[in-house]
Scaffold this motif. Sequence first.
Motif, PDB file in Angstrom:
ATOM      1  N   SER A 127      24.569  19.058  -4.109  1.00 16.18           N
ATOM      2  CA  SER A 127      23.988  18.679  -5.404  1.00 16.18           C
ATOM      3  C   SER A 127      24.774  17.555  -6.064  1.00 16.18           C
ATOM      4  O   SER A 127      24.183  16.651  -6.674  1.00 16.18           O
ATOM      5  N   HIS A 128      26.103  17.563  -5.934  1.00 16.33           N
ATOM      6  CA  HIS A 128      26.892  16.520  -6.598  1.00 16.33           C
ATOM      7  C   HIS A 128      26.791  15.179  -5.872  1.00 16.33           C
ATOM      8  O   HIS A 128      26.773  14.134  -6.520  1.00 16.33           O
ATOM      9  N   VAL A 129      26.674  15.183  -4.556  1.00 13.75           N
ATOM     10  CA  VAL A 129      26.498  13.925  -3.839  1.00 13.75           C
ATOM     11  C   VAL A 129      25.065  13.407  -4.020  1.00 13.75           C
ATOM     12  O   VAL A 129      24.845  12.197  -4.136  1.00 13.75           O
ATOM     13  N   LEU A 130      24.102  14.313  -4.088  1.00 16.35           N
ATOM     14  CA  LEU A 130      22.722  13.901  -4.342  1.00 16.35           C
ATOM     15  C   LEU A 130      22.614  13.204  -5.693  1.00 16.35           C
ATOM     16  O   LEU A 130      22.012  12.120  -5.808  1.00 16.35           O
ATOM     17  N   GLY A 131      23.185  13.808  -6.723  1.00 13.70           N
ATOM     18  CA  GLY A 131      23.153  13.175  -8.041  1.00 13.70           C
ATOM     19  C   GLY A 131      23.834  11.827  -8.033  1.00 13.70           C
ATOM     20  O   GLY A 131      23.346  10.868  -8.640  1.00 13.70           O
ATOM     21  N   HIS A 132      24.957  11.743  -7.348  1.00 14.81           N
ATOM     22  CA  HIS A 132      25.668  10.458  -7.229  1.00 14.81           C
ATOM     23  C   HIS A 132      24.800   9.413  -6.545  1.00 14.81           C
ATOM     24  O   HIS A 132      24.797   8.240  -6.941  1.00 14.81           O
ATOM     25  N   SER A 133      24.050   9.812  -5.529  1.00 12.74           N
ATOM     26  CA  SER A 133      23.220   8.863  -4.795  1.00 12.74           C
ATOM     27  C   SER A 133      22.136   8.274  -5.693  1.00 12.74           C
ATOM     28  O   SER A 133      21.880   7.061  -5.658  1.00 12.74           O
ATOM     29  N   TYR A 134      21.512   9.118  -6.496  1.00 15.98           N
ATOM     30  CA  TYR A 134      20.511   8.609  -7.435  1.00 15.98           C
ATOM     31  C   TYR A 134      21.162   7.746  -8.509  1.00 15.98           C
ATOM     32  O   TYR A 134      20.651   6.671  -8.857  1.00 15.98           O
ATOM     33  N   ARG A 135      22.275   8.190  -9.055  1.00 14.83           N
ATOM     34  CA  ARG A 135      22.934   7.403 -10.106  1.00 14.83           C
ATOM     35  C   ARG A 135      23.390   6.053  -9.559  1.00 14.83           C
ATOM     36  O   ARG A 135      23.345   5.046 -10.269  1.00 14.83           O
ATOM     37  N   THR A 136      23.832   6.030  -8.304  1.00 14.89           N
ATOM     38  CA  THR A 136      24.221   4.768  -7.675  1.00 14.89           C
ATOM     39  C   THR A 136      23.063   3.782  -7.711  1.00 14.89           C
ATOM     40  O   THR A 136      23.241   2.599  -8.054  1.00 14.89           O
ATOM     41  N   TYR A 162      16.898   1.203  -2.567  1.00 12.29           N
ATOM     42  CA  TYR A 162      16.654   2.602  -2.914  1.00 12.29           C
ATOM     43  C   TYR A 162      16.977   3.517  -1.736  1.00 12.29           C
ATOM     44  O   TYR A 162      17.729   4.494  -1.877  1.00 12.29           O
ATOM     45  N   VAL A 163      16.426   3.215  -0.585  1.00 17.62           N
ATOM     46  CA  VAL A 163      16.663   4.033   0.607  1.00 17.62           C
ATOM     47  C   VAL A 163      18.147   4.020   0.970  1.00 17.62           C
ATOM     48  O   VAL A 163      18.734   5.077   1.274  1.00 17.62           O
ATOM     49  N   SER A 164      18.774   2.865   0.912  1.00 12.07           N
ATOM     50  CA  SER A 164      20.194   2.757   1.248  1.00 12.07           C
ATOM     51  C   SER A 164      21.055   3.572   0.293  1.00 12.07           C
ATOM     52  O   SER A 164      22.006   4.245   0.723  1.00 12.07           O
ATOM     53  N   CYS A 165      20.746   3.527  -0.986  1.00  8.45           N
ATOM     54  CA  CYS A 165      21.513   4.307  -1.956  1.00  8.45           C
ATOM     55  C   CYS A 165      21.364   5.806  -1.709  1.00  8.45           C
ATOM     56  O   CYS A 165      22.346   6.560  -1.755  1.00  8.45           O
ATOM     57  N   LEU A 166      20.150   6.243  -1.458  1.00  7.03           N
ATOM     58  CA  LEU A 166      19.926   7.671  -1.248  1.00  7.03           C
ATOM     59  C   LEU A 166      20.683   8.185  -0.028  1.00  7.03           C
ATOM     60  O   LEU A 166      21.127   9.344  -0.012  1.00  7.03           O
ATOM     61  N   ILE A 185      24.731  -1.196  -3.483  1.00  8.78           N
ATOM     62  CA  ILE A 185      25.296   0.153  -3.389  1.00  8.78           C
ATOM     63  C   ILE A 185      26.708   0.171  -3.957  1.00  8.78           C
ATOM     64  O   ILE A 185      27.064   1.042  -4.759  1.00  8.78           O
ATOM     65  N   ALA A 186      27.526  -0.787  -3.528  1.00  6.89           N
ATOM     66  CA  ALA A 186      28.926  -0.800  -3.939  1.00  6.89           C
ATOM     67  C   ALA A 186      29.067  -0.898  -5.457  1.00  6.89           C
ATOM     68  O   ALA A 186      29.893  -0.201  -6.059  1.00  6.89           O
ATOM     69  N   ALA A 187      28.264  -1.746  -6.082  1.00  8.08           N
ATOM     70  CA  ALA A 187      28.347  -1.914  -7.534  1.00  8.08           C
ATOM     71  C   ALA A 187      27.892  -0.650  -8.251  1.00  8.08           C
ATOM     72  O   ALA A 187      28.532  -0.184  -9.201  1.00  8.08           O
ATOM     73  N   GLY A 188      26.775  -0.080  -7.792  1.00  6.74           N
ATOM     74  CA  GLY A 188      26.282   1.146  -8.424  1.00  6.74           C
ATOM     75  C   GLY A 188      27.233   2.299  -8.226  1.00  6.74           C
ATOM     76  O   GLY A 188      27.496   3.080  -9.161  1.00  6.74           O
ATOM     77  N   ALA A 189      27.772   2.436  -7.019  1.00  5.72           N
ATOM     78  CA  ALA A 189      28.700   3.525  -6.739  1.00  5.72           C
ATOM     79  C   ALA A 189      29.999   3.365  -7.524  1.00  5.72           C
ATOM     80  O   ALA A 189      30.561   4.347  -8.022  1.00  5.72           O
ATOM     81  N   SER A 190      30.480   2.135  -7.648  1.00  2.09           N
ATOM     82  CA  SER A 190      31.715   1.895  -8.404  1.00  2.09           C
ATOM     83  C   SER A 190      31.555   2.270  -9.865  1.00  2.09           C
ATOM     84  O   SER A 190      32.480   2.806 -10.487  1.00  2.09           O
ATOM     85  N   ALA A 191      30.374   2.001 -10.412  1.00  2.00           N
ATOM     86  CA  ALA A 191      30.115   2.400 -11.799  1.00  2.00           C
ATOM     87  C   ALA A 191      30.161   3.916 -11.929  1.00  2.00           C
ATOM     88  O   ALA A 191      30.749   4.459 -12.868  1.00  2.00           O
ATOM     89  N   ASP A 192      29.569   4.607 -10.976  1.00  2.00           N
ATOM     90  CA  ASP A 192      29.486   6.061 -11.061  1.00  2.00           C
ATOM     91  C   ASP A 192      30.800   6.739 -10.700  1.00  2.00           C
ATOM     92  O   ASP A 192      31.168   7.751 -11.311  1.00  2.00           O
ATOM     93  N   VAL A 193      31.515   6.209  -9.734  1.00  2.00           N
ATOM     94  CA  VAL A 193      32.742   6.848  -9.262  1.00  2.00           C
ATOM     95  C   VAL A 193      33.928   6.540 -10.170  1.00  2.00           C
ATOM     96  O   VAL A 193      34.696   7.441 -10.527  1.00  2.00           O
TER      97      VAL A 193
END
Length: 216
Positions: free
Chosen positions: A47-56, A77-81, A144-152
């Motif tokens: 659940s926590h990685v799924l939420g991160h994937s959408y937030r990314t 979208y597909v790559s982020c998920l 992906i990297a930019a979205g993930a960096s914001a979330d992480v």
Amino acid sequence: MTGLVAGRPRTASAQRGTGRLDFADLRLPDSSLARAAETEAHEQLSSHVLGHSYRTYFFGRVLADLAGVRYDDELCYVSCLLHDLQLEHPTPGRCFAVTGAHRAIEFVTSAGATPEVAQAIGAAIAAHITPGTDADLGNPGGFIAAGASADVAGARLSKFDPAWIAELLERHPRHEFKRRMVAALTAEAAAVPHGRTSWLIGRGALSKIEASPFAE
């Protein structure tokens, strides 16, 4: 794929620089590949990685829009998920982003993606933890990297409308994401001591996660 989307703010508020998307009017990619990726993410991710994937994806999309870059919305979208399919399943001697890329390629190919699309998704996932990748938001790996960096780590959060972030977290809760991400990266570094994750940890990545503005 659905083709390139011109990166531009999609709401009046975003045009004033507040950094948000209107969830009420938002259209997500709805191709058979996108739907298959959603199903795979829901079935395979915690659940926590799924939420991160959408937030990314949502963080990446706002940043790309604000930067005015063009990006393939469906590909991103597909790559982020699918970008963290292997995050919590370290393989000794092999980077989780690379093993995850191979797994994603196999999945999207089975879901009907062309070889070119499958390779693009795999390349984006494999590259997303490489330092500096987030500078190119028009590239799926950079998206992906930019979205993930914001979330992480809370990178570039000043660009987002705080009320929109609160709404995003209501839709996709973090579920103690900080603690779980630190644990996952620590396990990855132990499994791949000479990999990119270990290199990032040696340069303060865990401290940045723990010091991010998010409560959990």
